[in-house]
Design an enzyme around this catalytic site. Structure first.
Site, PDB file in Angstrom:
ATOM      1  CE  LYS A 204      88.313   7.820  85.153  1.00  0.00           C
ATOM      2  NZ  LYS A 204      88.310   6.822  84.064  1.00  0.00           N
ATOM      3  CB  THR A 205      85.610   5.397  80.666  1.00  0.00           C
ATOM      4  OG1 THR A 205      86.971   5.730  80.945  1.00  0.00           O
ATOM      5  CG2 THR A 205      85.118   6.174  79.465  1.00  0.00           C
ATOM      6  N   GLY A 206      84.749   3.486  82.849  1.00  0.00           N
ATOM      7  CA  GLY A 206      85.169   2.415  83.753  1.00  0.00           C
ATOM      8  C   GLY A 206      84.921   1.073  83.097  1.00  0.00           C
TER       9      GLY A 206
ATOM     10  CB  SER B 114      88.179   3.575  86.096  1.00  0.00           C
ATOM     11  OG  SER B 114      89.336   2.791  86.298  1.00  0.00           O
TER      12      SER B 114
END
Length: 265
Positions: free
Chosen positions: A198-200, A50
C-alpha cells in the site's frame, strides 16, 4: 582524464539526488526477523497517510461495517469534493484500497465512531496511537492519519504492525484479517514472487504544524511472498524540494525494482 571527469560527474549527480530526498528502506524476513536491508533513518515517525487504509480495513471488517471484497458499495456524492477522477463513482472495499479513495475512508471512520476508532488504534499499538486529529479541531475521524495531523508512525513500527498482521497477532477476527489480505493491491515479481503493498502520500509538516505543499513524503509498505517465505518491507521518502511526480509512486517503483535482488533465494 575523460574517465576522471565522468566519475566526478556521476558522484555529483549521486550527491544531488541524495540531497533531494531523505529516505528509509527497511526489508526483513518475517519468520526469522533477519534484516535484508536497512538504510536511512527508519526510527523517525511520519504521518501514515493512505498506508493507514490497511489498519482501517481490519477495523471495518472486524466491526462488521465492511462485509467482503465487494460490499458495501458506497456511492460517490458531490459533497465529497474529490479532486481525483478515479475516486468518483461507486466504490467497494477492493476498489477503495486499489484507488486509495479518501472519502470511502471517511465514511468508514464515521461509521466506526470516535470511541471504537480509538480503541482499535490502541489495541493495534499503531505508531503513537494518537487519532485526535488536528490540534484543537476535533477532526480525528477524518484527519488523524493525513499529512501533518496527529497520528505518526515510523518505518520500524510499520514493519512491526505488518508482522503482527501476518502472524495473526492482532486482536481482530480471522475474517477481518483474511478480507484485508484479499483486497491488498498485488504486484507480480520475477521468479514466482508476489508483492502486496500500500502506498501513501502527503505533505511534510512545518514547525508551526501546518503542512508544506512544496515538499511531499511518500510510503510504500507491505510484504512479498513465495511459497512459505515472506518478506516485509517499508520505504519512506521525504522530499527536500518540490517534485512533480508523486512521492509514494517513486517509493513503490523504486522498491519493487530492488526487491528481486534482495529476496533472491
Amino acid at each position: 582524464m575523460l574517465a576522471r571527469l565522468l566519475l566526478a560527474c556521476s558522484c555529483l549527480l549521486a550527491l544531488a539526488g541524495a540531497a533531494r530526498a531523505d529516505a528509509c528502506t527497511l526489508v526483513t524476513e518475517l519468520e526469522t526477523g533477519r534484516v535484508l536491508k536497512r538504510e536511512g533513518d527508519c526510527e523517525r515517525r511520519s504521518s501514515p497517510a493512505s498506508t493507514f487504509k490497511v489498519p482501517l480495513s481490519l477495523m471495518g471488517f472486524d466491526s462488521g461495517i465492511l462485509e467482503d471484497e465487494d460490499e458495501p458499495a458506497w456511492p460517490y456524492r458531490p459533497e465529497y469534493k474529490s479532486w481525483n477522477e478515479a475516486w468518483k463513482g461507486t466504490k467497494n472495499p477492493r476498489s477503495w484500497l486499489k484507488d486509495s479513495v479518501v472519502w470511502y475512508s471517511h465514511v468508514l471512520t464515521r461509521e466506526l465512531g470516535e470511541q471504537r476508532f480509538k480503541r482499535y488504534a490502541d489495541a493495534f499499538g499503531y505508531g503513537n496511537r494518537d487519532v485526535s486529529g488536528d490540534r484543537g479541531k476535533a477532526n480525528g475521524l477524518t484527519r488523524a492519519w493525513l499529512s501533518a495531523s496527529s497520528l505518526q508512525i515510523s518505518p520500524v513500527e510499520q514493519i512491526a504492525f505488518l508482522r503482527k498482521l501476518l502472524k495473526q497477532e492482532l486482536p481482530v477476527s480471522g475474517k477481518a484479517r483474511d478480507m484485508t489480505l484479499a483486497i491488498m493491491p498485488v504486484f507480480p515479481l520475477p521468479d514466482g514472487w508476489t508483492a502486496y503493498g500500500k502506498t501513501g502520500t502527503g505533505f511534510q509538516p512545518r514547525r508551526d504544524g501546518t503542512f508544506d505543499r512544496s515538499r511531499q513524503f511518500g510510503w510504500f509498505v507491505g510484504w512479498a511472498q513465495k511459497g512459505e517465505r515472506r518478506i516485509l518491507f517499508a520505504r519512506l521518502i521525504r522530499d527536500e524540494r518540490k517534485e512533480n511526480s508523486v512521492a509514494s509512486f517513486r517509493a513503490r517503483d523504486g522498491l519493487l525494482a530492488e526487491l528481486p535482488a534482495l529476496i533472491a533465494d
